[in-house]
Design a protein around this motif. Structure first.
Motif, PDB file in Angstrom:
ATOM      1  N   GLU A  30      -3.329   0.882  -4.637  1.00  0.00           N
ATOM      2  CA  GLU A  30      -1.939  -0.062  -4.786  1.00  0.00           C
ATOM      3  C   GLU A  30      -1.599   0.492  -6.380  1.00  0.00           C
ATOM      4  O   GLU A  30      -2.519   0.759  -7.175  1.00  0.00           O
TER       5      GLU A  30
ATOM      6  N   THR B 176       0.750  -0.910   0.099  1.00  0.00           N
ATOM      7  CA  THR B 176      -0.256   0.455  -0.440  1.00  0.00           C
ATOM      8  C   THR B 176       0.972   1.519   0.471  1.00  0.00           C
ATOM      9  O   THR B 176       1.498   1.707   0.638  1.00  0.00           O
TER      10      THR B 176
ATOM     11  N   LEU C  68      -7.387   2.674  -2.560  1.00  0.00           N
ATOM     12  CA  LEU C  68      -7.914   1.986  -1.711  1.00  0.00           C
ATOM     13  C   LEU C  68      -9.256   2.795  -1.153  1.00  0.00           C
ATOM     14  O   LEU C  68      -9.833   2.341  -0.638  1.00  0.00           O
TER      15      LEU C  68
ATOM     16  N   CYS D  87       3.877  -0.663   2.367  1.00  0.00           N
ATOM     17  CA  CYS D  87       4.846  -1.498   1.370  1.00  0.00           C
ATOM     18  C   CYS D  87       5.875  -1.416   1.272  1.00  0.00           C
ATOM     19  O   CYS D  87       6.481  -1.151   1.328  1.00  0.00           O
TER      20      CYS D  87
ATOM     21  N   THR E 293      -4.843   5.762   0.589  1.00  0.00           N
ATOM     22  CA  THR E 293      -4.142   4.944   0.380  1.00  0.00           C
ATOM     23  C   THR E 293      -4.403   4.086  -1.201  1.00  0.00           C
ATOM     24  O   THR E 293      -4.979   4.507  -1.625  1.00  0.00           O
TER      25      THR E 293
END
Ligand code: MEV
Length: 438
Positions: free
Chosen positions: A181, A113, A159, A233, A179
């Motif tokens: 991806e 993330t 996200l 991440c 957030t």
């Protein structure tokens, strides 16, 4: 004598060079020759490099080396490394070979993330702001659709978005904390474009929100930008073997070596002065692969060091244990990397580096980079706790000293031979060159 100039960026490359050379260099012809010596004779390739940034006057070379024999999750890799420090590639290769004979490296991606924030000021009531946020949130997603469409098709996108109250830190300060991806892309442009769209939607619709009175609808956007701190991440890499397999061949028993190694890691865990150098050694490996694969090493550096200080005290990025006769050594770090977009599709050497790594996904690259960092740290601690770092360092540095003294091939070969059995120090090399030349 320094002087200012306006319109510099509009000058042709050769006019820029003329100005630099006239302004700064005493031997103008020599300076010009050096600058042009580094131009690529392939004009198209040179133009590509010229256009990476503004005001390019020449190319700045770094060596690209390779460290073979990296066994990672049972796959063999040769890792490309772009770095100037003499001993780094040699150390990585040595560590790779050491662990190749002991089962190799294991690595896993824990999370992927990424984060971005819209920072804004608002002085009205929090409850009204919160209800405006809940009202506008679906529209934030909707208005960003033109940016997220392709990423969503591939399984990524936004996200979530949260409203964060930061008024305890700065009066009137709030954030939209989002957030993302971004799959195989590092995603900086994607994230920043989404954030700027959020800011626009958030600001523009406030005046129409019925609960706001005229006064408290005033939202002042300060800035919209991704965060290079990406603790969600995360990647982990590890090596392990029986203690008895840590046979060093350095007049130290495997048990004594394992214990000393563990203590060296423990010291970096508790002592920030040591931790910074310990982590610097890790970044020797990480930056070199990040650079070779066209990623942003400044972003990685900033994020990794912030992670090392996440509990309020700067500490080691690696850890070690000895349990039931098993030695274990691991790293856990945040790495926001990309294998598509940015330089990855542009720089010919980056393309080769990625091909050498079998066109990794971003997740695979995260593992490879983490392993390079762990290997580098293993090599450094192995030297530090046994022979000392200078032996290997100076051996690799010998060539730099010989080059400083313009040693020819015959001299180089003789002196390399000589220093196979003599300690390399700067003065010893100087003396040996002088003796040879007299
Ligand atoms: C030198 O570039 C890196 C080291 O100092 C790392 C360490 O001390 O662990 C050797």
């Amino acid at each position: 004598m320094s002087k200012s100039i306006s319109g510099f960026s509009k000058l042709s490359k050769s006019k820029k060079i003329d100005w630099i050379v006239d302004t700064y260099f005493s031997n103008k012809e020599a300076a010009k020759i050096i600058l042009k010596q580094y131009w690529n004779t392939n004009e198209k390739l040179q133009q590509l490099h010229d256009e990476f940034i503004e005001n390019t006057i020449t190319n700045y070379y770094l060596p690209l080396g390779v460290a073979p024999n990296f066994l990672i999750n049972d796959v063999l890799y040769t890792i490309p490394m772009a770095i100037e420090e003499s001993s780094v590639v040699a150390a990585a290769s040595k560590a790779a070979k050491f662990w190749l004979d002991r089962g190799g490296f294991k690595a896993e991606v824990i999370s992927t993330t990424k984060i971005g924030q819209v920072h804004f000021k608002y002085t009205g009531s929090y409850n009204k702001l919160n209800s405006y946020f809940n009202f506008i949130k679906p529209q934030l997603f909707e208005d960003a659709k033109h940016i997220t469409k392709n990423m969503e098709k591939r399984g990524g996108g936004i996200l979530d978005i949260d409203l964060i109250d930061k008024t305890n830190d700065i009066p009137g300060y709030y954030q939209l904390h989002a957030t993302f991806e971004t799959l195989d892309a590092m995603g900086a442009n994607f994230i920043n474009s989404c954030l700027e769209q959020f800011a626009k939607t958030f600001k523009e619709n406030a005046s129409n929100f019925p609960e706001f009175t005229h006064d408290d609808s005033n939202i002042e956007i300060i800035m919209s930008i991704l965060s290079n701190y990406v603790p969600e991440c995360l990647v982990r890499a590890e090596v392990s073997c029986k203690v008895e397999e840590l046979d060093e061949g350095n007049n130290i028993s495997p048990e004594a070596f394992a214990n000393k190694f563990l203590q060296a890691v423990n010291i970096a865990e508790v002592e920030p002065y040591r931790a910074v150098t310990h982590n610097k050694g890790i970044m020797n490996g990480i930056d070199a692969v990040v650079l070779a694969t066209g990623n942003d090493f400044r972003a990685i550096e900033a994020g990794v060091h912030a992670y090392a200080a996440r509990n309020g005290k700067y500490t080691s990025l690696t850890h070690a244990s000895i349990d039931n006769g098993i030695f274990r050594f691991w790293i856990e770090i945040p790495l926001a990397l990309g294998t598509v977009g940015g330089l990855t599709g542009l720089h010919p050497l980056v393309k080769l580096a990625l091909e050498m790594l079998n066109q990794p996904s971003a997740k695979e690259l995260m593992k490879i980079v983490a392993v390079a960092g762990l290997a580098q740290n293993f090599a450094a601690l192995r030297s530090l706790t046994t022979t000392g770092i200078q032996q290997g360092h100076m051996k690799m540095h010998l060539m730099n000293i010989l080059n400083q003294f313009d040693a020819n091939e015959v001299e180089k070969n003789k002196l390399i031979e000589h220093f196979k059995t003599n300690t390399v120090t700067h003065s010893a090399v100087v003396e040996a060159i002088e003796n040879l030349r007299n």
